[in-house]
Design a protein around this motif. Structure first.
Motif, PDB file in Angstrom:
ATOM      1  N   TYR A   1      29.466  40.315  41.923  1.00 52.95           N
ATOM      2  CA  TYR A   1      30.605  39.488  41.491  1.00 52.95           C
ATOM      3  C   TYR A   1      30.125  38.481  40.450  1.00 52.95           C
ATOM      4  O   TYR A   1      29.142  37.770  40.665  1.00 52.95           O
ATOM      5  CB  TYR A   1      31.202  38.742  42.685  1.00 52.95           C
ATOM      6  N   SER A   2      30.801  38.441  39.307  1.00 57.21           N
ATOM      7  CA  SER A   2      30.510  37.424  38.285  1.00 57.21           C
ATOM      8  C   SER A   2      31.809  37.160  37.520  1.00 57.21           C
ATOM      9  O   SER A   2      32.311  38.036  36.822  1.00 57.21           O
ATOM     10  CB  SER A   2      29.415  37.915  37.340  1.00 57.21           C
ATOM     11  N   TYR A   3      32.340  35.968  37.702  1.00 55.30           N
ATOM     12  CA  TYR A   3      33.656  35.623  37.151  1.00 55.30           C
ATOM     13  C   TYR A   3      33.698  35.886  35.646  1.00 55.30           C
ATOM     14  O   TYR A   3      32.800  35.482  34.906  1.00 55.30           O
ATOM     15  CB  TYR A   3      33.961  34.150  37.416  1.00 55.30           C
ATOM     16  N   SER A   4      34.726  36.592  35.220  1.00 52.83           N
ATOM     17  CA  SER A   4      34.809  36.970  33.816  1.00 52.83           C
ATOM     18  C   SER A   4      36.205  36.760  33.256  1.00 52.83           C
ATOM     19  O   SER A   4      37.193  37.249  33.808  1.00 52.83           O
ATOM     20  CB  SER A   4      34.425  38.450  33.645  1.00 52.83           C
ATOM     21  N   ASN A   5      36.282  36.024  32.144  1.00 50.49           N
ATOM     22  CA  ASN A   5      37.529  35.887  31.399  1.00 50.49           C
ATOM     23  C   ASN A   5      37.669  36.993  30.350  1.00 50.49           C
ATOM     24  O   ASN A   5      38.715  37.102  29.716  1.00 50.49           O
ATOM     25  CB  ASN A   5      37.588  34.516  30.718  1.00 50.49           C
ATOM     26  N   THR A   6      36.620  37.782  30.181  1.00 51.26           N
ATOM     27  CA  THR A   6      36.687  38.899  29.239  1.00 51.26           C
ATOM     28  C   THR A   6      37.485  40.047  29.844  1.00 51.26           C
ATOM     29  O   THR A   6      38.366  40.628  29.198  1.00 51.26           O
ATOM     30  CB  THR A   6      35.264  39.393  28.878  1.00 51.26           C
ATOM     31  N   ALA A   7      37.200  40.349  31.109  1.00 55.84           N
ATOM     32  CA  ALA A   7      37.793  41.515  31.769  1.00 55.84           C
ATOM     33  C   ALA A   7      39.322  41.473  31.842  1.00 55.84           C
ATOM     34  O   ALA A   7      39.978  42.478  31.520  1.00 55.84           O
ATOM     35  CB  ALA A   7      37.184  41.690  33.160  1.00 55.84           C
ATOM     36  N   PRO A   8      39.946  40.352  32.257  1.00 54.79           N
ATOM     37  CA  PRO A   8      41.414  40.362  32.355  1.00 54.79           C
ATOM     38  C   PRO A   8      42.110  40.515  31.005  1.00 54.79           C
ATOM     39  O   PRO A   8      43.239  41.029  30.948  1.00 54.79           O
ATOM     40  CB  PRO A   8      41.746  39.003  32.983  1.00 54.79           C
ATOM     41  N   GLU A   9      41.469  40.094  29.931  1.00 52.86           N
ATOM     42  CA  GLU A   9      42.069  40.306  28.611  1.00 52.86           C
ATOM     43  C   GLU A   9      42.073  41.797  28.278  1.00 52.86           C
ATOM     44  O   GLU A   9      43.047  42.322  27.731  1.00 52.86           O
ATOM     45  CB  GLU A   9      41.316  39.525  27.527  1.00 52.86           C
ATOM     46  N   LEU A  10      40.985  42.484  28.625  1.00 50.90           N
ATOM     47  CA  LEU A  10      40.940  43.927  28.405  1.00 50.90           C
ATOM     48  C   LEU A  10      41.971  44.635  29.297  1.00 50.90           C
ATOM     49  O   LEU A  10      42.628  45.588  28.872  1.00 50.90           O
ATOM     50  CB  LEU A  10      39.530  44.471  28.677  1.00 50.90           C
ATOM     51  N   THR A  11      42.132  44.123  30.522  1.00 52.17           N
ATOM     52  CA  THR A  11      43.160  44.666  31.428  1.00 52.17           C
ATOM     53  C   THR A  11      44.539  44.540  30.794  1.00 52.17           C
ATOM     54  O   THR A  11      45.340  45.487  30.812  1.00 52.17           O
ATOM     55  CB  THR A  11      43.146  43.928  32.784  1.00 52.17           C
ATOM     56  N   ALA A  12      44.830  43.367  30.220  1.00 53.32           N
ATOM     57  CA  ALA A  12      46.134  43.137  29.584  1.00 53.32           C
ATOM     58  C   ALA A  12      46.350  44.113  28.427  1.00 53.32           C
ATOM     59  O   ALA A  12      47.442  44.655  28.255  1.00 53.32           O
ATOM     60  CB  ALA A  12      46.234  41.692  29.096  1.00 53.32           C
ATOM     61  N   TYR A  13      45.283  44.354  27.658  1.00 54.39           N
ATOM     62  CA  TYR A  13      45.378  45.324  26.553  1.00 54.39           C
ATOM     63  C   TYR A  13      45.691  46.723  27.095  1.00 54.39           C
ATOM     64  O   TYR A  13      46.543  47.432  26.557  1.00 54.39           O
ATOM     65  CB  TYR A  13      44.071  45.349  25.750  1.00 54.39           C
ATOM     66  N   ILE A  14      44.987  47.127  28.150  1.00 58.05           N
ATOM     67  CA  ILE A  14      45.195  48.461  28.736  1.00 58.05           C
ATOM     68  C   ILE A  14      46.634  48.589  29.262  1.00 58.05           C
ATOM     69  O   ILE A  14      47.290  49.620  29.074  1.00 58.05           O
ATOM     70  CB  ILE A  14      44.167  48.732  29.860  1.00 58.05           C
ATOM     71  N   LEU A  15      47.140  47.532  29.878  1.00 57.49           N
ATOM     72  CA  LEU A  15      48.516  47.552  30.385  1.00 57.49           C
ATOM     73  C   LEU A  15      49.520  47.678  29.243  1.00 57.49           C
ATOM     74  O   LEU A  15      50.516  48.409  29.347  1.00 57.49           O
ATOM     75  CB  LEU A  15      48.789  46.298  31.215  1.00 57.49           C
ATOM     76  N   GLU A  16      49.242  46.989  28.144  1.00 58.34           N
ATOM     77  CA  GLU A  16      50.071  47.141  26.943  1.00 58.34           C
ATOM     78  C   GLU A  16      50.085  48.596  26.484  1.00 58.34           C
ATOM     79  O   GLU A  16      51.137  49.147  26.144  1.00 58.34           O
ATOM     80  CB  GLU A  16      49.500  46.291  25.792  1.00 58.34           C
ATOM     81  N   LYS A  17      48.917  49.184  26.485  1.00 53.69           N
ATOM     82  CA  LYS A  17      48.781  50.538  25.947  1.00 53.69           C
ATOM     83  C   LYS A  17      49.529  51.556  26.814  1.00 53.69           C
ATOM     84  O   LYS A  17      50.227  52.438  26.300  1.00 53.69           O
ATOM     85  CB  LYS A  17      47.299  50.903  25.851  1.00 53.69           C
ATOM     86  N   VAL A  18      49.408  51.441  28.143  1.00 54.85           N
ATOM     87  CA  VAL A  18      50.022  52.452  29.009  1.00 54.85           C
ATOM     88  C   VAL A  18      51.538  52.279  29.117  1.00 54.85           C
ATOM     89  O   VAL A  18      52.264  53.253  29.351  1.00 54.85           O
ATOM     90  CB  VAL A  18      49.376  52.498  30.416  1.00 54.85           C
ATOM     91  N   TYR A  19      52.016  51.058  28.946  1.00 54.76           N
ATOM     92  CA  TYR A  19      53.467  50.829  29.000  1.00 54.76           C
ATOM     93  C   TYR A  19      54.109  50.793  27.611  1.00 54.76           C
ATOM     94  O   TYR A  19      55.333  50.737  27.499  1.00 54.76           O
ATOM     95  CB  TYR A  19      53.774  49.518  29.736  1.00 54.76           C
TER      96      TYR A  19
END
Length: 350
Positions: A167-185
Motif C-alpha cells: 500500500y502506498s497512497y497515490s494521487n496518480t492512480a485515481p486520475e488514470l482511473t478517471a481517464y479510463i472511466l471516460e474512455k469506457v463510457y
C-alpha cells in the motif's frame, strides 16, 4: 372511539417527544465538539453534518474570515479535496457492474501506447491496484500541468514493487482511473459524476466547475499562520480532487452511502485489499471493521481546508466535518473530533 383517538394522540405525542429529544441530543453533541475544536485558535470555522436514522442535523460555527464574524451556512461551498476519490470509486464500481471494466484488467489495455514500464517483473498493474493504492505509482503525477503531460509523465514511472502487495497512497492512480472511466463510457469524467451520482441524488450544489455566483460562496481557507491560501486549480480529470459541495448535499451523499438496496454502493464498499488486522481498502473507501464497529471513511485535505466523511452502516449514520483550516495535524485533530462526536451521539441513543 374517543378512547382510541386519545391513545393514538398520546402515542404520537410520545413519538414526537422521543424524536425531538434525539434531535436535541445530536445537536448538543455537535455543539460540544465544535466548540471544543474552536478552542484551538488555529481553527476559525467548522461545519458539521450528521445523518442518523433518516434525520439530518447540520450546524455551523466560527467565522469564515478572521475578524469578520461571518459564520458558514448551508449554502457555503467547501472543497472536498480527496473525498472526491470516493466519487471516483463509485463510478468505478458502476463500471465493474456494467462490465465496462474488470478488476483484473491490465490497465494498459485502456492506454493508447504500450507503456512497458507499467509492470513489475512481468506482473501488470490491474484496475484493482489503481483503486486500492497498491499500483506502485508515485503519490503525485510526475507531470500534471495538463492531460497530455500526464501521459508523458506515466512513461517516466518505474514500478519498484509487485502491484497489489504494498500500500502506498497515490494521487496518480485515481486520475488514470478517471481517464479510463471516460474512455469506457465515452463521456467526460465530470459528466459521469453528474449523471451517475449528482443528478439521481439531487446534489445540485456539488460540482467541479463553479459559476461566478458559486465563487462568492466558496470558502477561502487558512494555514496555521492565519495566511489565506489559494483554492485548488484542477488541471487533470478530477479523479483525485476538485469537487465542491455543501453540508446539505453531503447529507444526501451520506444517505446514498447508507442505502442497502443500492448495488453500486454495495460493490464500492467491498474489501479489495487488506492493510492491517481490521483495516481494508475498498473502492477508495478506507474500511475499518472489528468486533465493535464497521465504518467507511475518507479524509480530504487541500491548501486551506480539510474534511472527514465517515459512514457507519450498522448505526445507520454518517458524519461530515469541514473546516477552513489546513496544516499538518489538522486531519488527526478532526479525526478525533469525529470519533468523540460518534461516541457522544451513541451514548445519547442508549
Amino acid at each position: 372511539m374517543k378512547y382510541v383517538t386519545l391513545i393514538l394522540f398520546f402515542a404520537l405525542l410520545g413519538c414526537k417527544s422521543v424524536h425531538t429529544t434525539h434531535q436535541q441530543n445530536v445537536e448538543d453533541a455537535i455543539t460540544k465538539n465544535a466548540l471544543q475544536l474552536l478552542e484551538d485558535k488555529r481553527f476559525h470555522s467548522v461545519s458539521i453534518a450528521v445523518y442518523k436514522d433518516g434525520e439530518s442535523t447540520i450546524q455551523h460555527f466560527g467565522e469564515l474570515t478572521i475578524g469578520k464574524g461571518n459564520k458558514p451556512n448551508d449554502s457555503t461551498l467547501y472543497e472536498l479535496a480527496s473525498v472526491t476519490k470516493t466519487f471516483t470509486g463509485y463510478i468505478a464500481a458502476k463500471a465493474v457492474l456494467d462490465q465496462k471494466i474488470h478488476l483484473e484488467d491490465d490497465i494498459r489495455i485502456y492506454l493508447n501506447e504500450p507503456y512497458p514500464n507499467l509492470e513489475f517483473k512481468g506482473e501488470p498493474i490491474r484496475i484493482k491496484h489503481l483503486i486500492t493504492h497498491t499500483s506502485g505509482f508515485p503519490n503525485f503525477p510526475i507531470k500534471s500541468e495538463n492531460k497530455k503531460a500526464f501521459f508523458e509523465g506515466l512513461k517516466l514511472i518505474k514500478i519498484e514493487t509487485k502491484p497489489g502487495e504494498v500500500y502506498s497512497y497515490s494521487n496518480t492512480a485515481p486520475e488514470l482511473t478517471a481517464y479510463i472511466l471516460e474512455k469506457v463510457y465515452q463521456k467526460p469524467f465530470e459528466e459521469l459524476v453528474t449523471e451517475f451520482i449528482l443528478k439521481p441524488n439531487n446534489m445540485n450544489q456539488t460540482k467541479f466547475t463553479l459559476t461566478e455566483n458559486d465563487r462568492t460562496r466558496l470558502v477561502k481557507g487558512y494555514n496555521d499562520k492565519n495566511e489565506l491560501m489559494p483554492n485548488f486549480n484542477r488541471t487533470l480529470w478530477g479523479g483525485i480532487s476538485g469537487l465542491h459541495s455543501t453540508t446539505t448535499d453531503l447529507v444526501k451523499y451520506m444517505k446514498l452511502q447508507l442505502d442497502p438496496s443500492n448495488l453500486i454502493v454495495k460493490e464500492s464498499h467491498k474489501k479489495l485489499y487488506k492493510e492491517g488486522s481490521d483495516f481494508w481498502e475498498g473502492y477508495h473507501w478506507y474500511i475499518i471493521e472489528n468486533d465493535h464497529q464497521l465504518m467507511y471513511r475518507h479524509h480530504g485535505g487541500i491548501y486551506g481546508m480539510q474534511n472527514w466523511l465517515v459512514i457507519y452502516p450498522k448505526q445507520n449514520m454518517g458524519i461530515s466535518i469541514l473546516t477552513n483550516t489546513s496544516f499538518n495535524e489538522t486531519g488527526e485533530i478532526l479525526e478525533k473530533v469525529v470519533d468523540n462526536l460518534y461516541d457522544d451521539i451513541m451514548k445519547t441513543k442508549k
